[in-house]
Design an enzyme around this catalytic site. Structure first.
Site, mmCIF file in Angstrom:
data_model
loop_
_atom_site.group_PDB
_atom_site.id
_atom_site.type_symbol
_atom_site.label_atom_id
_atom_site.label_comp_id
_atom_site.label_asym_id
_atom_site.label_seq_id
_atom_site.Cartn_x
_atom_site.Cartn_y
_atom_site.Cartn_z
ATOM 1 N N GLU A 174 -4.871 2.414 -3.938
ATOM 2 C CA GLU A 174 -3.406 2.511 -3.965
ATOM 3 C C GLU A 174 -2.801 1.292 -3.293
ATOM 4 O O GLU A 174 -1.736 1.353 -2.696
ATOM 5 C CB GLU A 174 -2.911 3.808 -3.305
ATOM 6 N N ASP B 119 0.845 -1.195 0.000
ATOM 7 C CA ASP B 119 0.000 0.000 0.000
ATOM 8 C C ASP B 119 0.880 1.245 0.000
ATOM 9 O O ASP B 119 1.845 1.334 0.773
ATOM 10 C CB ASP B 119 -0.902 -0.030 1.241
HETATM 11 P P1 GH3 Z 1 -1.533 5.232 4.568
HETATM 12 O O1 GH3 Z 1 -0.104 5.562 4.499
HETATM 13 O O2 GH3 Z 1 -1.968 4.924 5.958
HETATM 14 O O3 GH3 Z 1 -1.894 4.153 3.606
HETATM 15 O O4 GH3 Z 1 -2.337 6.542 4.148
HETATM 16 P P2 GH3 Z 1 -3.011 6.854 2.762
HETATM 17 O O5 GH3 Z 1 -3.237 8.305 2.680
HETATM 18 O O6 GH3 Z 1 -2.208 6.254 1.679
HETATM 19 O O7 GH3 Z 1 -4.338 6.029 2.855
HETATM 20 P P3 GH3 Z 1 -5.832 6.468 2.721
HETATM 21 O O8 GH3 Z 1 -6.583 5.182 2.615
HETATM 22 O O9 GH3 Z 1 -6.210 7.407 3.786
HETATM 23 O O10 GH3 Z 1 -5.919 7.234 1.346
HETATM 24 C C1 GH3 Z 1 -5.777 6.606 0.122
HETATM 25 C C2 GH3 Z 1 -5.889 7.643 -0.933
HETATM 26 O O11 GH3 Z 1 -5.650 7.094 -2.230
HETATM 27 C C3 GH3 Z 1 -7.243 8.271 -0.969
HETATM 28 C C4 GH3 Z 1 -7.664 8.147 -2.405
HETATM 29 O O12 GH3 Z 1 -8.236 9.323 -2.889
HETATM 30 C C5 GH3 Z 1 -6.416 7.837 -3.131
HETATM 31 N N1 GH3 Z 1 -6.640 7.080 -4.335
HETATM 32 C C6 GH3 Z 1 -7.221 5.870 -4.423
HETATM 33 N N2 GH3 Z 1 -7.293 5.479 -5.734
HETATM 34 C C7 GH3 Z 1 -6.738 6.481 -6.463
HETATM 35 C C8 GH3 Z 1 -6.515 6.682 -7.854
HETATM 36 O O13 GH3 Z 1 -6.855 5.857 -8.714
HETATM 37 N N3 GH3 Z 1 -5.901 7.826 -8.236
HETATM 38 C C9 GH3 Z 1 -5.521 8.751 -7.328
HETATM 39 N N4 GH3 Z 1 -4.919 9.835 -7.775
HETATM 40 N N5 GH3 Z 1 -5.724 8.596 -6.014
HETATM 41 C C10 GH3 Z 1 -6.323 7.480 -5.586
HETATM 42 MG MG MG Z 2 -2.130 4.188 1.557
#
Ligand code: GH3
Ligand code: MG
Length: 315
Positions: free
Chosen positions: A229, A185
């Site tokens: 992610e 992740d």
């Molecule tokens: P941690 O280190 O604890 O994993 O924190 P984090 O911020 O990575 O985790 P969190 O689950 O809070 O946030 C994940 C973020 O990933 C939020 C979401 O908007 C972003 N995200 C998910 N899929 C995509 C994508 O396809 N493109 C983009 N640009 N962002 C994405």
């Molecule tokens: Mg994350």
């Protein structure tokens, strides 16, 4: 079928033991604008089919050495001639021969003496049909591929992961071999989006996917986008030591991309937290538990500072 234009370079393979018959057929077929190849018996026909991949085979039924029925049956089992239509040319009009021709896989038949106008139409129609069938097949394959690919990163999607993991779970259970699973992740990715924008976030995920993919070196390894992610990696026939090495290689590969991340709690660059687990699956057991266990290891990696690999030892 409308709109399908016949190419002029279609190749017709003529198989007949009588030289006169072959010549007669060849002259007619070439006059119709096709290219031709010839074979004297079934055995020779099989060789020519594999070398030249004709678009249709005109196959005499009665030939010494290997007759048309046997040849036709063997053609069906060759991968390269799966879609090659076989038109049987038979002097035998009895019910049994016609049945045998179809049973052997012939798509149609004409009887001797040849009715040339009929032969002309059948050849044209059968080539058109087989072209359409091949086009349809490649469209189907492309659709199947697209259904298992993640649009953003072009690696396997979650659906493919679940299908593959379940399949390998059962295979490793049968063979009593170790199966490893890695969950990765991206660290502080929400902050990355907030800092650099969603488009930059997308590009970052594409690079991260490539980097993770490059660290999975065996052809049986599968890297998939598991969620936003988060990435999942299936490593069949891989023990805990091997899986930990791969997991570290993935973490390093992402770190080496050196993508700046000024708001990460873990580093100045984009990093990965990784959970890894290995098990020899119990036949008949469910794989869900392993995903939960490896996810727990990933959570530990987050809790203990991110940018690290944590191994699940519960198995
Ligand atoms: P941690 O280190 O604890 O994993 O924190 P984090 O911020 O990575 O985790 P969190 O689950 O809070 O946030 C994940 C973020 O990933 C939020 C979401 O908007 C972003 N995200 C998910 N899929 C995509 C994508 O396809 N493109 C983009 N640009 N962002 C994405
Ligand atoms: Mg994350």
């Amino acid at each position: 079928m409308n709109g399908t234009v016949l190419r002029s370079e279609y190749l017709v393979l003529i198989v007949d033991d009588e030289q006169f018959n072959r010549m007669q057929l060849r002259l007619f077929i070439e006059k119709e604008g096709y290219q031709t190849a010839e074979a004297q018996n079934g055995r020779e026909a099989l060789t020519v089919v594999q070398q030249l991949h004709p678009d249709i085979v005109l196959l005499d039924a009665m030939m010494p050495d290997m007759d048309g029925f046997e040849c036709c049956a063997q053609l069906q089992s060759l991968d390269c001639s799966k879609y090659t239509p076989v038109l049987m040319i038979t002097g035998l009009e009895d019910q049994e021969s016609v049945d045998r021709a179809f049973a052997a896989g012939a798509i149609d038949y004409v009887t001797k003496p040849i009715h040339w106008a009929v032969l002309r139409q059948r050849v044209k129609r059968l080539i058109q049909q087989s072209q359409l069938q091949q086009e349809q097949e490649s469209v189907n394959q492309e659709l199947k591929r697209l259904a298992t690919i993640d649009g953003l990163t072009q690696i396997a999607n979650r659906r493919k992961f679940e299908e593959y993991f379940s399949q390998e779970w059962r295979r490793m259970a049968r063979e009593q071999k170790p199966l490893s699973l890695i969950l990765c992740d991206v660290d502080c990715f929400k902050a990355y989006n907030d800092t650099y924008g969603h488009r930059a976030g997308d590009r970052c995920l594409q690079k991260v996917a490539k980097a993770i993919q490059s660290a999975a070196r065996r052809s049986v390894d599968l890297v998939a986008r598991y969620g936003g992610e988060e990435f999942a990696v299936v490593l069949p026939n891989t023990n805990a030591k091997g899986a930990t090495q791969v997991a570290q290689a993935m973490r390093l590969a992402v770190r080496m991309l050196a993508i700046p991340h000024s708001n990460s709690q873990a580093s100045f660059y984009v990093t990965l937290s990784v959970g890894v687990g290995t098990t020899i699956p119990v036949p008949g057991s469910d794989f869900e538990e392993m995903i939960v266990a490896v996810d727990r290891a990933l959570y530990q990696a987050k809790l203990t500072g991110r940018d690290r690999v944590v191994i699940n030892h519960s198995n």
